[in-house]
Design an enzyme around this catalytic site. Sequence first.
Site, short mmCIF file in Angstrom:
data_model
loop_
_atom_site.label_atom_id
_atom_site.label_comp_id
_atom_site.label_asym_id
_atom_site.label_seq_id
_atom_site.Cartn_x
_atom_site.Cartn_y
_atom_site.Cartn_z
N ASP A 101 0.82 -1.31 -0.03
CA ASP A 101 -0.04 -0.11 -0.03
C ASP A 101 0.79 1.27 -0.05
OD1 ASP A 101 -2.38 -1.70 0.09
OD2 ASP A 101 -2.29 -1.33 2.51
N1 URA Z 1 -1.12 -5.90 3.62
C1 URA Z 1 -1.87 -4.84 3.73
O1 URA Z 1 -2.91 -4.57 4.22
N2 URA Z 1 -1.03 -3.87 3.08
C2 URA Z 1 0.12 -3.90 2.40
O2 URA Z 1 0.59 -3.05 1.95
C3 URA Z 1 0.60 -5.41 2.31
C4 URA Z 1 -0.18 -6.45 3.05
#
Ligand code: URA
Length: 238
Positions: A101
């Site tokens: 993310d």
């Molecule tokens: N899980 C998430 O919620 N965000 C990420 O960036 C990676 C795994």
Amino acid sequence: MERLQKIIAQSGYCSRRKAEELISCGNVRVNGKIVTELGTKVDYADTITINGKVIDIEPKEYILLNKPRGVVTTTSDDKGRKTVIDLIDSDKRLYPVGRLDYDTTGALILTNDGELANLLMHPRNKIDKVYIAKVAGFFDKTNALKLSNGVYIDGFKTAKSFVKLKKYDKDTNSSIVEIIIHEGKNHQVKKMFESVGYKVLKLKREKIGFLDVKNLKSGEYRYLSLKEIKKLYAETKK
Ligand code: URA
């Protein structure tokens, strides 16, 4: 020089097995000539066509990036935000393996080897992804057990995972939790914590398989060694 089926698979066109089938059936040409011999060695300078279509081959690059916060894990962004590709100085068409993310930091592999990317991302190959999450509140054992046994997110039950409370900070009333998963659904870790009533305040991916980012500062990257690339392939075949 590499085996024809390997070069085809690395281009991301199809799996190595499917490439072997295409070669045996006479669907593949190298520099205009049909090749049915599976062991044929080719070079990145050769022109390979499958069913009349030229496939895109180029020498492979493998990078491990310590992704900083505030960068999108895509090759381009329609909102004009900085992407992980902007952080890499390369003339190859690299793409990220999986996604972190915008606000998640840590280990991210970038490559133009479609075969390895697909192998690493497939949950069947059970590549461990180690995350450290800072969550609001005290993360108790009952919820750790629930997460490790699998929870429902978006109508899908997550596979068994390893979950461990590392630290609780009374002052900020927050917990540091290690969670190891091998799936990669969108926002999976955040949604898993949400499903048991916890908000993720910070998330870092510490490791993908055996690769960690301990020696890389935020935003730094390095090329993987041949030994590491072979080990990654081997991990997907365990
Ligand atoms: N899980 C998430 O919620 N965000 C990420 O960036 C990676 C795994």
